[in-house]
Design an enzyme around this catalytic site. Structure first.
Site, PDB file in Angstrom:
ATOM      1  N   HIS A  72       0.831  -1.221   0.000  1.00  0.00           N
ATOM      2  CA  HIS A  72       0.000   0.000   0.000  1.00  0.00           C
ATOM      3  C   HIS A  72       0.855   1.256   0.000  1.00  0.00           C
ATOM      4  O   HIS A  72       1.821   1.350   0.763  1.00  0.00           O
ATOM      5  CB  HIS A  72      -0.948   0.004   1.213  1.00  0.00           C
ATOM      6  CG  HIS A  72      -2.059  -0.978   1.062  1.00  0.00           C
ATOM      7  ND1 HIS A  72      -1.855  -2.330   1.158  1.00  0.00           N
ATOM      8  CD2 HIS A  72      -3.361  -0.815   0.735  1.00  0.00           C
ATOM      9  CE1 HIS A  72      -2.998  -2.959   0.933  1.00  0.00           C
ATOM     10  NE2 HIS A  72      -3.928  -2.067   0.662  1.00  0.00           N
ATOM     11  N   GLN A  93      -7.918   8.025  -2.485  1.00  0.00           N
ATOM     12  CA  GLN A  93      -7.226   9.153  -1.838  1.00  0.00           C
ATOM     13  C   GLN A  93      -7.889  10.476  -2.232  1.00  0.00           C
ATOM     14  O   GLN A  93      -8.077  11.361  -1.393  1.00  0.00           O
ATOM     15  CB  GLN A  93      -5.746   9.144  -2.204  1.00  0.00           C
ATOM     16  CG  GLN A  93      -5.047   7.874  -1.715  1.00  0.00           C
ATOM     17  CD  GLN A  93      -3.571   8.068  -1.426  1.00  0.00           C
ATOM     18  OE1 GLN A  93      -3.135   9.130  -1.002  1.00  0.00           O
ATOM     19  NE2 GLN A  93      -2.788   7.014  -1.627  1.00  0.00           N
ATOM     20  N   VAL A 128     -10.431   4.674   3.594  1.00  0.00           N
ATOM     21  CA  VAL A 128     -10.685   6.117   3.724  1.00  0.00           C
ATOM     22  C   VAL A 128     -12.099   6.529   3.321  1.00  0.00           C
ATOM     23  O   VAL A 128     -12.462   7.676   3.542  1.00  0.00           O
ATOM     24  CB  VAL A 128      -9.657   6.947   2.909  1.00  0.00           C
ATOM     25  CG1 VAL A 128      -8.267   6.775   3.491  1.00  0.00           C
ATOM     26  CG2 VAL A 128      -9.689   6.586   1.435  1.00  0.00           C
TER      27      VAL A 128
END
Ligand code: GUN
Length: 174
Positions: A72, A93, A128
């Site tokens: 990652h 992201q 996320v």
């Protein structure tokens, strides 16, 4: 994206190479997870597939798990700046606004990512989706205080969550 999602039935009819080509990027740079999950076809629905892939990871060796965590990229790290992320990672992201950090946020992430990597020997991984930059920075700070074994396990939990989100985008249900 939703329009061309693959059905579990179509996936289950594929040979191992096609199946792996389809699902090879669900676990970051780790097509071996898909390759091993092929054996447990047919999959009735997305949840069954997701569980099987998580099961492959759980059954993997410690070295394989560590290599997967290390595959990652750092959040808002060098690979992101250089434009070297996988398509999924770039989307994730950007979705969390990590491509739009203020100078302070970027400095905090850089410092904490560095401290995290030194302490644990692998990058900070977090699913996320639904999180903002400040929540991610707070989680990173909190997790820096964890014991190494606790954080190794947490990284794998987060990686399974990332995989579930990626499967949702790629696989129809049913
Ligand atoms: N969470 C979701 N995607 C990623 C990623 O690409 N890298 C890290 N470190 N965490 C993530």
């Amino acid at each position: 994206m939703t329009a061309d999602r693959i059905t579990p039935a179509a996936l289950s009819a594929m040979d191992q190479a096609a199946f792996t080509a389809c699902l090879g990027d669900i676990y970051e740079h780790s097509p071996w997870v898909a390759e091993r999950a092929w054996a447990a076809r047919p999959y009735a629905d997305r949840a069954a597939l997701q569980q099987a892939m998580a099961g492959v990871l759980a059954a993997a060796s410690r070295a394989e798990k560590l290599a997967l965590i290390r595959a990652h990229p750092e959040l808002a790290g060098k690979a992101a700046i250089r434009g070297e992320l996988t398509a999924d990672s770039r989307r994730e992201q950007a979705g969390a606004g990590l491509d739009q950090c203020s100078a302070e946020e970027f400095a905090a992430l850089t410092r904490l990512n560095q401290a995290y990597g030194v302490r644990f020997g692998f990058p900070f991984v977090i699913a996320v989706r639904g999180l903002g930059r400040q929540e991610i920075i707070a989680a990173l700070e909190r997790r820096l205080a964890h014991a190494p074994e606790q954080e190794f396990a947490e990284a794998l939990v987060q990686i399974d969550r990332i995989a579930a989100f990626r499967l949702e985008a790629k696989i129809a249900d049913p």
